[in-house]
Design an enzyme around this catalytic site. Sequence first.
Site, PDB file in Angstrom:
ATOM      1  N   GLY A  29       0.838  -1.188   0.000  1.00  4.92           N
ATOM      2  CA  GLY A  29       0.000   0.000   0.000  1.00  4.92           C
ATOM      3  C   GLY A  29       0.869   1.232   0.000  1.00  4.92           C
ATOM      4  O   GLY A  29       1.965   1.227   0.560  1.00  4.92           O
ATOM      5  N   SER A  30       0.401   2.310  -0.640  1.00 10.00           N
ATOM      6  CA  SER A  30       1.205   3.523  -0.725  1.00 10.00           C
ATOM      7  C   SER A  30       0.301   4.734  -0.822  1.00 10.00           C
ATOM      8  O   SER A  30      -0.733   4.703  -1.486  1.00 10.00           O
ATOM      9  CB  SER A  30       2.125   3.467  -1.951  1.00 10.00           C
ATOM     10  OG  SER A  30       2.935   4.617  -2.024  1.00 10.00           O
ATOM     11  N   TYR A  33       1.220  10.031   2.648  1.00  6.17           N
ATOM     12  CA  TYR A  33       1.810  10.143   3.971  1.00  6.17           C
ATOM     13  C   TYR A  33       2.252   8.808   4.569  1.00  6.17           C
ATOM     14  O   TYR A  33       2.749   8.790   5.696  1.00  6.17           O
ATOM     15  CB  TYR A  33       0.837  10.821   4.938  1.00  6.17           C
ATOM     16  CG  TYR A  33       0.585  12.268   4.615  1.00  6.17           C
ATOM     17  CD1 TYR A  33       1.579  13.220   4.824  1.00  6.17           C
ATOM     18  CD2 TYR A  33      -0.630  12.676   4.084  1.00  6.17           C
ATOM     19  CE1 TYR A  33       1.361  14.549   4.522  1.00  6.17           C
ATOM     20  CE2 TYR A  33      -0.857  14.012   3.780  1.00  6.17           C
ATOM     21  CZ  TYR A  33       0.138  14.949   3.999  1.00  6.17           C
ATOM     22  OH  TYR A  33      -0.085  16.260   3.692  1.00  6.17           O
ATOM     23  N   LYS A  51       4.187  -0.414   8.617  1.00 10.77           N
ATOM     24  CA  LYS A  51       3.600   0.825   8.116  1.00 10.77           C
ATOM     25  C   LYS A  51       4.545   1.982   8.404  1.00 10.77           C
ATOM     26  O   LYS A  51       4.733   2.370   9.554  1.00 10.77           O
ATOM     27  CB  LYS A  51       2.242   1.067   8.770  1.00 10.77           C
ATOM     28  CG  LYS A  51       1.503   2.292   8.228  1.00 10.77           C
ATOM     29  CD  LYS A  51       0.087   2.364   8.785  1.00 10.77           C
ATOM     30  CE  LYS A  51      -0.690   3.531   8.186  1.00 10.77           C
ATOM     31  NZ  LYS A  51      -2.079   3.580   8.699  1.00 10.77           N
ATOM     32  N   ASP A 142     -12.550   7.894  10.286  1.00  7.12           N
ATOM     33  CA  ASP A 142     -12.421   7.444   8.888  1.00  7.12           C
ATOM     34  C   ASP A 142     -12.919   6.006   8.751  1.00  7.12           C
ATOM     35  O   ASP A 142     -12.252   5.157   8.172  1.00  7.12           O
ATOM     36  CB  ASP A 142     -10.967   7.552   8.427  1.00  7.12           C
ATOM     37  CG  ASP A 142     -10.832   7.466   6.899  1.00  7.12           C
ATOM     38  OD1 ASP A 142     -11.858   7.656   6.204  1.00  7.12           O
ATOM     39  OD2 ASP A 142      -9.727   7.203   6.410  1.00  7.12           O
TER      40      ASP A 142
END
Length: 474
Positions: A29-30, A33, A51, A142
């Site tokens: 994942g990218s 931030y 992470k 979120d």
Amino acid sequence: METERPSKSWSIHTRSEIISKYQVMERIGSGAYADVYRGRRLSDDVTVALKEIHDYQSAFREIEALQMLQGSPNVIVLHEYFWREDEDAVLVLEYLTTDLTTVISDAAKEGLSLPVGEMKRWMIQILCGLDACHRNMIIHRDLKPSNLLISDRGILKLADFGQARILTEDGFDAFEENPPPCEHDGSNHESLLHQPEAFPHTDSTSQFGCGNQEHGGSHEEYFSVLDELKTKRSTDDIDKDTNIPDGNTSCLATCTTSDIDNDPMRTSFSYEALEGEDKEHGCLTSCVGTRWFRAPELLYGSTNYGVEIDLWSLGCIFAELLTLNPLFPGTADIDQLSRIINVLGNLDERAWPGCSKLPDYGIISFSKVENPAGVEACLPNRSPDEVSLVKKLVCYDPARRATTMELLHDKYFNEEPLPVPVSELRVPLTKKNEDEDSVGGWHDYNETGSDSDFDDFGPMNITRTGTGFSIQFP
């Protein structure tokens, strides 16, 4: 020739304290931030997620929240973290194989609704995880299906706390006498943080797989505590508005532009949030969450909110589980508000006492909706109890939204068909393809579109007022 990335972004591969304990494998994942890598713990070959967070405050928020939630079976496990001056924080998290987005999309591809017993078990696990957050006065901010990760054994866990906010001092529990419900998977969650569990766990379990407990306080008491906490929030607990963004989503319906000085809506809170928040009153920011799951008070610029915004998101997630389609798939913030109003009806003082005090209420208005569709129309062929469950969450007035504990005691979960055991859940083998432009939990929604674009909505009326401008959409 491809430009070489700055050395700091590759520090995870070269930092001796990390590579001495973990083999860093492929990036999964990218985002702007953060980057997430699959890793292997050298001491026991356990697969982990590493992470690397490039933003100081996002890292601080996630670490602080996960430390407080250690021992909560429906929250992702933080094994340890690495952080020193002039280096990005690297969080070592448990590696979970899939997420709720994949559960929903796989069922949609099959053209079949999720079995009710399975759907109830997913819902209960989400409620248990969110209840742990809210008991610790943590707002996730979120919530969405891609941030609800799932182990290969069917345990669902809340993840991605980079936008989370803690409303009170560490360790404060509004309902200390009642431990939170939980979904146990029986695994040994190693933690190198040595943080005390926020709540003790009981061995006795109920039908939900939760701790045996009584109802944790009334609806009024629950929100009374929240109001008191928001009033007492100190100036040291100011939100700096540096959270991981959701792709290109905007902060408000007022449209985020680079030409701030010339924008007719310069007086809106959206630009105050960009320039610095109200340090005197400790305001939050309204620029949080993913548009499809963002509460209407956020879309209208509210900076005085609590866990209620998570409850709205929860209602949108439940509706998506029921229909396999997003409830309010807005293409921009104005469209998002328009979709909500067309379903729930006009936002006025009768629907939500005090709504006229929202920062952007007097700036953005819509033509009167004579016949709103209603939540029922969005949930065709679903039972009255299922519709009722969503309506308890998807309502304008935040004070009317049901708490997690109230929902866990809802009759819906006690009636046939009962929730299936976790071991009987059908778990997808792999995730859907990751979005390389976002990190989420490990990927993110990419259907939420770009910033508000007023050109998409045809004619509009702009009127100068004593304090700024008012925009009305048809």
